[in-house]
Write a protein that holds these residues in place. Structure first.
Motif, PDB file in Angstrom:
ATOM      1  N   GLY A  65       0.886  -1.207   0.150  1.00 34.96           N
ATOM      2  CA  GLY A  65      -0.105   0.170  -0.038  1.00 34.96           C
ATOM      3  C   GLY A  65       0.997   1.209  -0.065  1.00 34.96           C
ATOM      4  N   ARG A  67       0.869   5.713   0.178  1.00 33.38           N
ATOM      5  CA  ARG A  67      -0.236   7.078   0.185  1.00 33.38           C
ATOM      6  C   ARG A  67       0.541   8.369  -0.047  1.00 33.38           C
ATOM      7  N   TYR A  85      -4.431   4.711   2.109  1.00 28.84           N
ATOM      8  CA  TYR A  85      -3.573   3.981   1.497  1.00 28.84           C
ATOM      9  C   TYR A  85      -4.079   3.220   0.344  1.00 28.84           C
ATOM     10  N   THR A  86      -3.512   3.674  -0.866  1.00 28.05           N
ATOM     11  CA  THR A  86      -3.903   2.673  -1.986  1.00 28.05           C
ATOM     12  C   THR A  86      -3.110   1.538  -2.243  1.00 28.05           C
ATOM     13  N   TRP A  87      -3.800   0.329  -2.381  1.00 33.72           N
ATOM     14  CA  TRP A  87      -3.249  -1.032  -2.414  1.00 33.72           C
ATOM     15  C   TRP A  87      -3.136  -1.614  -3.751  1.00 33.72           C
ATOM     16  N   LEU A 134      -2.263   7.391  -9.163  1.00 37.40           N
ATOM     17  CA  LEU A 134      -2.610   6.315  -9.440  1.00 37.40           C
ATOM     18  C   LEU A 134      -1.284   5.456  -9.911  1.00 37.40           C
ATOM     19  N   SER A 335      -9.332   0.958   3.196  1.00 37.33           N
ATOM     20  CA  SER A 335      -8.480   2.046   2.623  1.00 37.33           C
ATOM     21  C   SER A 335      -9.558   3.287   2.843  1.00 37.33           C
TER      22      SER A 335
END
Length: 335
Positions: A65, A67, A85-87, A134, A335
């Motif tokens: 993850g 961020r 967080y982006t996983w 992204l 998230s």
């Protein structure tokens, strides 16, 4: 509606077994109830099968993850936020671990270990984290035929270098980017004929130090013995510290990411493996680092929030305006 034959109904009657006469309404009700029962049983069986399938096809695995940092990192707060967080996607065919970040020419890249279950051999892969936050597609960049992990990446001079873990080959190899980030060339072996894990370099008092977990210790594991090696620079000959292993402690021996400075202190990340491999990350101040001695003091422990239901967190890195971590769990954390 098609005719529904209840179990033990018409088929049993035709075989010569007797039954009590019933009305058409009773026959229809019985048929409907039996059909509903069978539907319920079939639906329950399908749900159970789907759950079993999920458990078998979604094993506990490492996930990465990241961020964007708009404030202090978890290295400063010693606490992991529950959200934000982006996983990275998990297709169930591999796991991703050991994230390392680097900014190069205004772009941020995330390097990691990619471990395909089919081959059971780790490779080094990379994705770009765009300005929009992204992540782009994950692409393999280094495969040697033996297991690779922990892609410690750094810039020095005009070059970008990487030191991945290659303990299965019993060496530590320095790679140089020939066409960053996708093409790499082996430059030299920093260590040869010795199995060590997660080699982590740091320049300290005009000496390049290599921290690594010693795997060959009799009766030990790959996470409870810390070894030190030093050289005048990246291209000098490395010498093993005379006190190796300088630390035997499952709570703070194996490296867990990039070392950093906090004020006048040199800080070190390590894995807390007392409960299990990679259960949490410990942070320590290095009190002494020289050719004759080593000492550190653990200041705090960083673990995943309970709400994530994650069993471990064993790598932390900060770079390019982002923070990256990895955790082990059966599903992506909230998230």
């Amino acid at each position: 509606m098609p005719e529904v034959v209840p179990a033990g109904g018409t088929a049993a009657f035709r075989s010569g077994q007797s039954r009590s006469p019933v009305s058409e309404e009773q026959e229809g009700a019985s048929s409907f109830s039996s059909a509903a029962f069978r539907f319920g049983v079939a639906n329950l069986a399908e749900k159970v099968q789907r759950r079993i399938t999920r458990m078998l096809t979604a094993p506990e695995s490492w996930r990465i993850g990241y961020r964007r940092l708009g404030g202090p990192s978890i290295l400063e707060t010693a606490s992991v936020p529950e959200t934000g967080y982006t996983w990275l996607p998990d297709d169930g065919r591999r796991f991703l671990a050991d994230p390392f970040l680097i900014e190069h020419r205004g772009r941020t890249w995330l390097f990691c270990e990619e471990f395909p279950y089919a081959t059971q051999t780790g490779i080094i892969s990379v994705c770009e984290i765009g300005a929009d936050g992204l992540a782009g597609p994950m692409r393999p960049v280094l495969e040697t035929g033996t297991h690779l992990s922990y892609p410690y990446i750094f810039a020095q001079g005009d070059e970008i270098w990487m030191i991945p873990e290659s303990s299965a080959a019993r060496d530590v190899v320095l790679y140089r980017a020939t066409d960053f980030p996708f093409c790499w060339q082996a430059e030299r072996k920093l260590l040869d004929g010795i199995a060590v894990a997660d080699a982590t370099p740091i320049m300290h008092e005009e000496r390049l130090w290599l921290f690594a977990s010693l795997i060959d210790q009799p009766g030990g594991s790959s996470w409870d013995a810390l070894g030190l090696f030093h050289a005048p620079n990246l291209f000098g000959d490395f010498t093993a510290h005379p006190l190796n292993p300088v630390l035997i402690d499952a709570a703070s021996a194996r490296p867990a990411g990039r070392m950093y400075r906090q004020g006048s202190n040199l800080m070190r990340l390590s894995q807390d493996c007392r409960a299990r491999y990679g259960a949490a990350t410990t942070v320590a101040v290095i009190d002494r680092l020289d050719p004759e001695g080593y000492a550190q003091t653990v200041t705090h422990r960083i673990a995943p929030p309970p709400i994530w239901k994650a069993a471990g967190l064993h790598t932390i890195d900060v770079g390019g305006g982002f923070e990256a971590i990895d955790v082990i769990s059966r599903r992506p954390p909230v998230s």
